[in-house]
Structures are given as structure tokens and as C-alpha cells.
Design an enzyme around this catalytic site. Sequence first.
Site, PDB file in Angstrom:
ATOM      1  N   LYS A  83      39.959 -95.016 -83.422  1.00 30.96           N
ATOM      2  CA  LYS A  83      40.685 -93.832 -82.955  1.00 30.96           C
ATOM      3  C   LYS A  83      42.101 -93.886 -83.504  1.00 30.96           C
ATOM      4  O   LYS A  83      42.800 -94.899 -83.338  1.00 30.96           O
ATOM      5  CB  LYS A  83      40.711 -93.859 -81.426  1.00 30.96           C
ATOM      6  CG  LYS A  83      40.586 -92.525 -80.750  1.00 30.96           C
ATOM      7  CD  LYS A  83      40.422 -92.763 -79.251  1.00 30.96           C
ATOM      8  CE  LYS A  83      40.303 -91.487 -78.485  1.00 30.96           C
ATOM      9  NZ  LYS A  83      40.317 -91.735 -77.041  1.00 30.96           N
TER      10      LYS A  83
HETATM   11  O1  G3P Z   1      39.806 -88.821 -73.906  1.00 28.12           O
HETATM   12  C1  G3P Z   1      41.137 -88.512 -73.639  1.00 28.12           C
HETATM   13  C2  G3P Z   1      41.362 -88.510 -72.189  1.00 28.12           C
HETATM   14  O2  G3P Z   1      41.246 -89.790 -71.688  1.00 28.12           O
HETATM   15  C3  G3P Z   1      42.631 -87.944 -71.721  1.00 28.12           C
HETATM   16  O3  G3P Z   1      42.375 -87.500 -70.448  1.00 28.12           O
HETATM   17  O4  G3P Z   1      42.889 -86.809 -68.188  1.00 28.12           O
HETATM   18  O5  G3P Z   1      44.366 -88.464 -69.384  1.00 28.12           O
HETATM   19  O6  G3P Z   1      44.363 -86.070 -70.050  1.00 28.12           O
HETATM   20  P1  G3P Z   1      43.572 -87.195 -69.457  1.00 28.12           P
END
Ligand code: G3P
Length: 217
Positions: A83
Site C-alpha cells: 500500500k
Molecule cells: O481502509 C481505510 C480505512 O481504514 C479508513 O477508514 O474509518 O479510518 O476513515 P476510516
Amino acid sequence: MKFFADTADIADIKDLASTGLLDGVTTNPSLIAKAGGNFLEVVAEICGVVEGPVSAEVTALDAPTMIEEGRKLAKIAKNIAVKVPLTWDGLKACKQLSSEGTMVNVTLCFSANQALLAAKAGATFISPFIGRLDDINLDGLELIEEIRVIYDNYAFETEILAASIRTANHVKEVALIGADVATVPPAVLRTLANHPLTDKGLEQFLADWKKTGQKIL
Ligand code: G3P
């Protein structure tokens, strides 16, 4: 649509993998910090549980070091997807690592133009963060729609991996738009099978079945 689990929690991953419905896993530095443990060991363990792609993120900011980190991560297992962030250096690293045959997931995508660049750089996956756009009063789902159109216009093979999913409704909406993958927090994934009418109907069926006095086994 493929389901990836958005977590580095090995217990959750094992539990979800046991359903046979899990197609991969995504991690990021925040999820690794939350789960605890040694990054390389945790990722190796996840790769042993899940056959599909497991995203592991570089932490360098310059392309040469990202490439070096990416090569190290790719050696952990065949199903590693390296990534990289959607920066110019990340795109350079994406181009190089993908040309070496490594799967690359370009993350922190917040615009259609960024997604276009990632596809041109040979990304295996593009990760648009829908929840974080919604958080600032923009439309995360609209971004998925735009990327779908652009990728279809040019037959890009990069898969749209809808990320930063917060709700079951997000999952439905990205499936309707045609995202290739949704990476979903385990707690949200578990809600997808739930419906109060399913529970109510099952209760009624079992009560009626009991009245028959029969058994299948
Ligand atoms: O895959 C990306 C994700 O983990 C981000 O999620 O909820 O931290 O915006 P969030």
C-alpha cells in the site's frame, strides 16, 4: 463485489475467514497500532489465514525508500499488496513495484483525478476513502461513481476498493455503483446478515416445527 476486512485484528480475521466469504484484508498504520504487535509478524500471520490480497502499507515518504520498503513487504508472502499513499512519490513507487509484478494498493484517494493517476501508474487497487469525505460534508459515494465511469471509459484494470466504509448502507451503495471491492470494518461486516424480520420469521418457523415433533437428524 469482493469483501476485504479492514482490520489487523487476527482474531477478527480468523473469525470472518471461517465464513468462506472473506476475499482479503486491508491494514494501515493506524490499524496496526490499534491491533498491537510487530508489524511484519502480524502481516505474515494474516497472510497465512487469508488467501486473497493482504494490504500492508509503506511508511516512507520518498519513492526510493517506499520501493525498498515495498520490496521487503512483498517478500513476506505472495498475497501481499503493497500500500502506497497517493502522492507523486507514491505513484512513482506504484509504477516501479507494479512493473516488478507486485500488487499495489494506492491509498488515501480523495479525487477522481488522483484515481486516474493511480490507474496510469499500474495500481492493482485504488482506495477512495468515502467515510472521510462524508465527514467533511462532501459525497464519498459520488467519488466512487466518478471513478467507475473513468475506469470503464478507458478499460483500466485497476480495481476500485471502496475504503473508509462506516455503515451497512455504504456497502450497499458501493455495490450498486459497481465497486470491485469493499473493505469493511469487522463490526460493519457482521451487521450485513442481520434483519429483524429474519429473526422473527425464524422464531415462528421453529415454533411451528416444534409442534410437528419431527427431527431432520
Ligand atoms: O481502509 C481505510 C480505512 O481504514 C479508513 O477508514 O474509518 O479510518 O476513515 P476510516
